[in-house]
Structures are given as C-alpha cells and as structure tokens.
Design an enzyme around this catalytic site. Structure first.
Site, PDB file in Angstrom:
ATOM      1  N   CYS A   8       0.860  -1.175   0.000  1.00  0.00           N
ATOM      2  CA  CYS A   8       0.000   0.000   0.000  1.00  0.00           C
ATOM      3  C   CYS A   8       0.897   1.226   0.000  1.00  0.00           C
ATOM      4  CB  CYS A   8      -0.969   0.012   1.181  1.00  0.00           C
ATOM      5  SG  CYS A   8      -0.176   0.147   2.784  1.00  0.00           S
TER       6      CYS A   8
ATOM      7  N   HIS B 215      -5.301  15.274 -18.765  1.00  0.00           N
ATOM      8  CA  HIS B 215      -6.730  15.308 -19.025  1.00  0.00           C
ATOM      9  C   HIS B 215      -7.408  15.931 -17.822  1.00  0.00           C
ATOM     10  CE1 HIS B 215      -5.539  11.486 -17.181  1.00  0.00           C
ATOM     11  NE2 HIS B 215      -6.637  11.604 -16.464  1.00  0.00           N
TER      12      HIS B 215
END
Length: 639
Positions: free
Chosen positions: A391, A560
């Site tokens: 993680c 984007h």
C-alpha cells in the site's frame, strides 16, 4: 493560487510528513515508554535506564526520520545521503531535538543525490559505476552535513528562540488562552520541554510561593488536546493510525508522554486547529474556575496532574474540567477534519480494458491507469514462496490484508511467506504482489515481472480464496488477463468518427516549455480551439495533474481533466504535442504529450491504440523524431 490548489498541496505536504513519521511510530513508542518509566519523575525512576532517553530523542528519532524522508525521495541511496545530512543538523543544534531539521535535510539530501545521478546518467565509463556512486554519495552527503551544521541547525534553534520569546510576551500581557496559539504548534515540533521547563516552570514556581498554585503548570501539560486528536483517530482514522491510536491514547493520558500524539497531527496539519482550540478552551476553563497546580506535572499524565493538584477548594474540579473541555473541543474539530478528508481520482479503466484485450499484456504506458477491481495480470509463477501486500505507506491496509492471507496460508498448510511493504520498497524478487485497485499500476511499474492481483478491499476479497486454491492445485504459468475469456470483447475496427479525433491540425511539432503547467495549458487550449472542450476544461487539467501526475512512462504524458470536468467536454478529441527536449513531469521527462478529452467512451479505441504504440520505447522515439504532423499521425495510425 486558488483554494482547490492550496488544499491539494496542503494534503500532499501532510501526506509526505506522515510518510516520514508514520513508519517510525514504533521507535516513538519505545522512547515514550522508557521516558515515562525511568526519568526521575517517572513511575519507576532509574538513573541508569533514564540515560537512554537523551540519546534516543537527540540521535535515534531524528536519524530515523531523516533516513525515511530520504528513502521516500530516492530509495536506499536517498536514505543514506539524507541520514548523513541529518547528522549535520543534529550536531549543529545539540540542545534542540532536530525533528524539524530531519524533515528538511532528509528529503533535501535525497533530492540532491537524485539530481546528481540524473545529471551523470549514461556518462560514467563501464566499471567505474560503483566508484562514482560511493564517492558522490560521500562527497555530497558530507557537504550537506556541513551546510546543515552551519546553517539549518542554527536556523532551527533561532526559530525555537522566537517561539519561546512569543510565549513569554503573551504571559506578560495576561493573554493566557492565546498562549495555545504558540504552545500547541511548538509542542508538535517537539519543543514542549523547552517551553514547559524553560519558560513556564520558573514563572509558575514564583506564583506558587505567592498564591499556593499556578495555572502555568497546565498550559503545556494538559493532556486534553492530544487526547481529543487520538480519540478522533480511534473513531474516524484509517489503517495503522486508527489501529495504534488506542494504545497511544493510553500512553499519552496515563503515561503523560505527549510526544506520542505528535506524529498523528503531523500527518494531517489541519489538526493543528484541533490542538490549538482545545488548548485555548482548556486554559479558559482554568482561568474561569481557578484551577492550577502546586508543582510541574512531569510527565504530563492525568495521574501526575492529580498528584500535584492542591487539595483545598475546587482545584480538582477545575483541573479535571479543563482536561475534559480541552479533550471535547479537540475531538470535535479532529472529527470534522478526519471525516472531511477525501481523495479524488480519475477513472480510465475502460481504456485500460480495451488496450489489454487488444495487446494481450500490460504495457508501460498503461501502468498508471487504474485497473478494475478483482483482476490480475501477468504470468502466475511456479514454486511460489513469497507474496507481498503493498500500500502507499506499507503500514495500514497492506498489514491487515497480509494478516488475513497469512492466516489462510497457514490453515491451508502452505509453505509461503506473506509480508507487507510500501509500494516504493517492494522487493524486486516478489513473485505475487497484491494491492488495492487504485495502487496496482504503481506496483506494476515497480516490479513489472511479478504476478499482480488487484483487490477493491484488503479485508474481504474473493481473490484470496482464489489464490489459495491456485496455490493448492499448483496452477502455474498461465497468462491471466484483466477479463475472463468468456467476457473478452473482440476488438472492433476503428469507427469512422475516430478520424475526426486525431487531426494533423491538432499535432504540434518541436515545442518547448519551461514547466509542465505551460505544456498542459498549451495542450488544453488546443482542445478548446479544436471545439472539443469548453475553456473551463483547461483549469481542470491542471487540477488533475496536481492530484497525481499523468506521466505514464516511456517519455509520454496524457494530461486530461478531472471527473468534474466531464461536463465541459463537447466531443471526444486529442491534441498531440511533441517536445523533443522534454519537459519535467515530477522528475520525469515527457517528450510526447497527448491532451485528452473523452465523451461517452467514444475516445477509448483511439486511446487504446495510442497506448499500444507508446508501450514500446522505439515507437515513442519515432514520434519524438517525426519532422511533420503528417509523419507523426502516420506513425500513430500504423497500429
């Protein structure tokens, strides 16, 4: 800088501080326990064992933070140089715990050596790599240590003096509740002892001689503000912070070691408001009800406070009320801060699915695009011996997932090691890597040859049982796609409208930019001029980049808009910006920039094609060397 940008940057800064401190909480706890037990005012005073306290807080803890901060920036090499630099700041100000100095010098040392390595990349003769690596680390580390010794150390000490002087002035002016504005942040920088024993205690002892008690002994020692923060993490925290908060609360409240909660505030700087207002409300309660102590409460435990509370009058009620009020106010603010913490991510998994179906394997350009939940990629290895959960920090959800799978492995009688780590430190020999779906691309980029499993929840994923079954049956060597064969979609021929998305007029050759923001705005304005998006979309492209970089690898970036920006998209389209000399995207050089606007999924086929082309560095090099827009478009259409 707008409010959204400021919030994102504060969040990133807080997360980075958290990543430096959180892995070392065990060391803080060890030091806190030794302090609470063996100092002269501790529960079991022991002069010999108490001699551990000073060196641990002066050397061990700052060095651990410096090493961790350096490693976050530039792995093991950054950690070593960061540690050398941190030693300079420790010796440069031996009377002040150099946690702040370590947070500066650790990452700075790693950044310097990283930039040096980038500068000499490809210029070192074969056989001299180790010599250059060792001497560069030693020389630069030594120089940074001297810089820290002469500059950063004295600067931090000067900052400490300013804080102490500020507290002294507020005391003299009679503005006691306002002292929390300086005391609580100063405590987080581990200046609590300097303020308590250097300023408050001497003045408080004078007040005791005159009035029999002093409020000053409780300005810094009140455990309420810290307890409120820890209770907040117990109820609303996540991962290792939530798990460790109950133990920290006991050490803090009963043991009186306030330093134990400092890392929790450092990981979310907005929690400074909780401890400041908690402290102010506690001081106000003391003034209102006439509280105070007859001697310093050291350590700042509720038990120590009870022991030095004068027995006459309402002192016990006032002092305990101050602790309760400070806890309540701090908890309420902490709850609001922790519950309102959110992350934004861009969902592009549909493009990834199509690209995987067409390509048959993961490409480097797709590794930063979110993978769908409950999927896997790569070749299942033979003779599995090592499974790694990963993680972001390697301390929270991955530890929980590893524990669950370790139990399943044991129950199945399998001889397989299951560990957990941060994504940045996944061992290169890992055979199977399990990550949450949003982090899988980063893990694949770190160890591309491993078999990767994406899960949507570390605590309850059916992938665990599937994995155990494969291990028991000895199923190996299969190419596992992101979708099952029964669900695979046969690639369709490009639609006619695709030709309207990749036009020569939207391809820009030989551009130069000073920053990635300039490059993104250029690509965004081209989308606006092409009639693909509204003007507001450009700002959303910048916001998206601030959340996490859109650099994909292989010298390619695909900026984007955010999820919010979809309403600003008029129709799907692309702009292609060639930057032969490159522009920096968070330490990586982007030479091909594809500005993207997608509406209703109509852009996914062409995006998949671009991903396939750019998955090979040779193809990207051809795009970078193209001399005209026509030539570049021809290369992209050759897929």
């Amino acid at each position: 800088m707008n409010e959204s940008t400021m919030k994102v940057r504060i969040q990133k800064f807080g997360n980075f501080l958290s990543s430096m401190v959180l892995p070392n909480i065990g060391a803080f706890i060890a030091w806190g326990l030794i302090t609470a037990l063996f100092i002269p005012t501790g529960f079991i005073p022991n002069e010999n064992l108490a001699s551990l306290v000073g060196p641990m807080v002066t050397y061990m803890l700052p060095l651990l933070i410096g090493y961790t901060g350096g490693r976050l920036i530039y792995d093991q090499r950054g950690g070593v140089v960061g540690t050398i630099a941190t030693m300079g700041v420790i010796i440069g100000a031996p009377d002040t715990p150099m946690f702040l100095g370590a947070m500066i010098m650790g990452p700075l040392g790693a950044y310097v050596i990283k930039k040096f390595d980038q500068l000499i990349e490809g210029k070192v003769r074969t056989g001299f790599e180790m010599l250059v690596n060792n001497f560069s680390a030693g020389i630069l580390g030594g120089a940074l240590a001297i810089f820290a010794f002469l500059g950063i150390g004295p600067a931090v000490s000067g900052f400490t003096s300013v804080l102490v002087s500020g507290v002294d002035w507020l005391l003299a002016a009679g503005l006691l509740p306002l002292t929390s504005i300086l005391i609580e942040p100063a405590k987080i920088l581990f200046l609590n002892n300097a303020i308590n024993h250097g300023v408050l205690t001497p003045i408080g002892l004078e007040q005791v001689q005159q009035a029999g008690k002093s409020i000053l002994f409780l300005l810094e020692a009140n455990p309420g503000p810290g307890l409120g923060v820890l209770l907040g993490f117990m109820l609303f925290g996540k991962g290792i912070a939530k798990q460790s908060a109950p133990g920290a609360a006991i050490i803090h409240f009963l043991g009186g070691i306030h330093e134990i909660y400092f890392p929790y505030v450092l990981m979310k700087p907005m929690l400074l408001l909780a401890v400041i207002f908690g402290g102010m409300s506690g001081v106000f309660t003391l003034v209102l009800m006439g509280g105070g102590l007859v001697a310093p409460a050291s350590p700042g435990s509720i038990l120590a406070i009870a022991a030095v509370t004068p027995p006459e009058g309402m002192a016990y009620v006032a002092n305990f009320a101050a602790v309760f009020v400070a806890t309540a106010v701090s908890f309420v603010i902490s709850a609001v801060v922790l519950k309102s913490s959110k992350q934004t991510d861009e969902d592009m998994e549909e493009a990834t699915k199509k690209m995987e179906q067409m390509k048959g394997k993961k490409s480097s350009i797709s590794r930063e695009i979110t993978s769908p939940a409950g999927t896997a990629s790569g070749v299942f290895p033979a003779n599995v011996q090592k499974i790694v959960f990963a993680c972001d920090a390697g301390m929270g959800s991955s530890a929980m997932g590893a524990s669950l799978l370790r139990k399943k492995v044991k129950e199945a009688g399998l001889d397989v090691t299951v560990t957990n780590t941060a994504i940045s430190t996944i061992p290169s020999d890992s055979q199977i890597v399990i990550t949450q779906e949003k982090l899988t691309p980063r893990a694949e980029n770190k160890v591309p040859d491993a078999y990767h499993i994406s899960v949507d929840n570390f605590l309850s994923s059916p992938e665990y049982d599937k994995l155990i079954g494969r291990l028991q049956n000895g199923v190996t060597g299969e190419q596992h796609e992101l979708v099952e064969e029964s669900e695979a979609v046969v690639p369709q021929a490009p639609h006619a409208e695709d030709d309207q998305m990749l036009l020569e007029e939207n391809v820009f050759i030989g551009q130069k930019f000073r920053t990635k923001e300039e490059a993104i705005r250029f690509a965004g304005q081209a989308l606006v001029k092409g009639g693909y998006v509204e003007e507001s979309y450009v700002d959303e492209m910048i916001k998206r980049e601030e959340i996490t970089t859109t650099y994909m690898g292989n010298n390619v970036a695909i900026p984007h808009g955010t999820e919010k920006a979809k309403k600003s998209v008029l129709k799907s389209g692309f702009t292609v910006v060639q930057v032969p000399n490159g522009v920096d995207f968070n330490g990586e050089s982007a030479k091909m920039i594809f500005g993207i606007a997608g509406k209703d999924g109509t852009h996914l086929d062409i995006l998949s094609g671009i991903a396939m082309i750019c998955s090979e560095q040779d193809n990207v090099d051809q795009l970078i060397n193209a001399k005209s827009a026509k030539e570049l478009v021809a290369i992209l259409n050759s897929n």
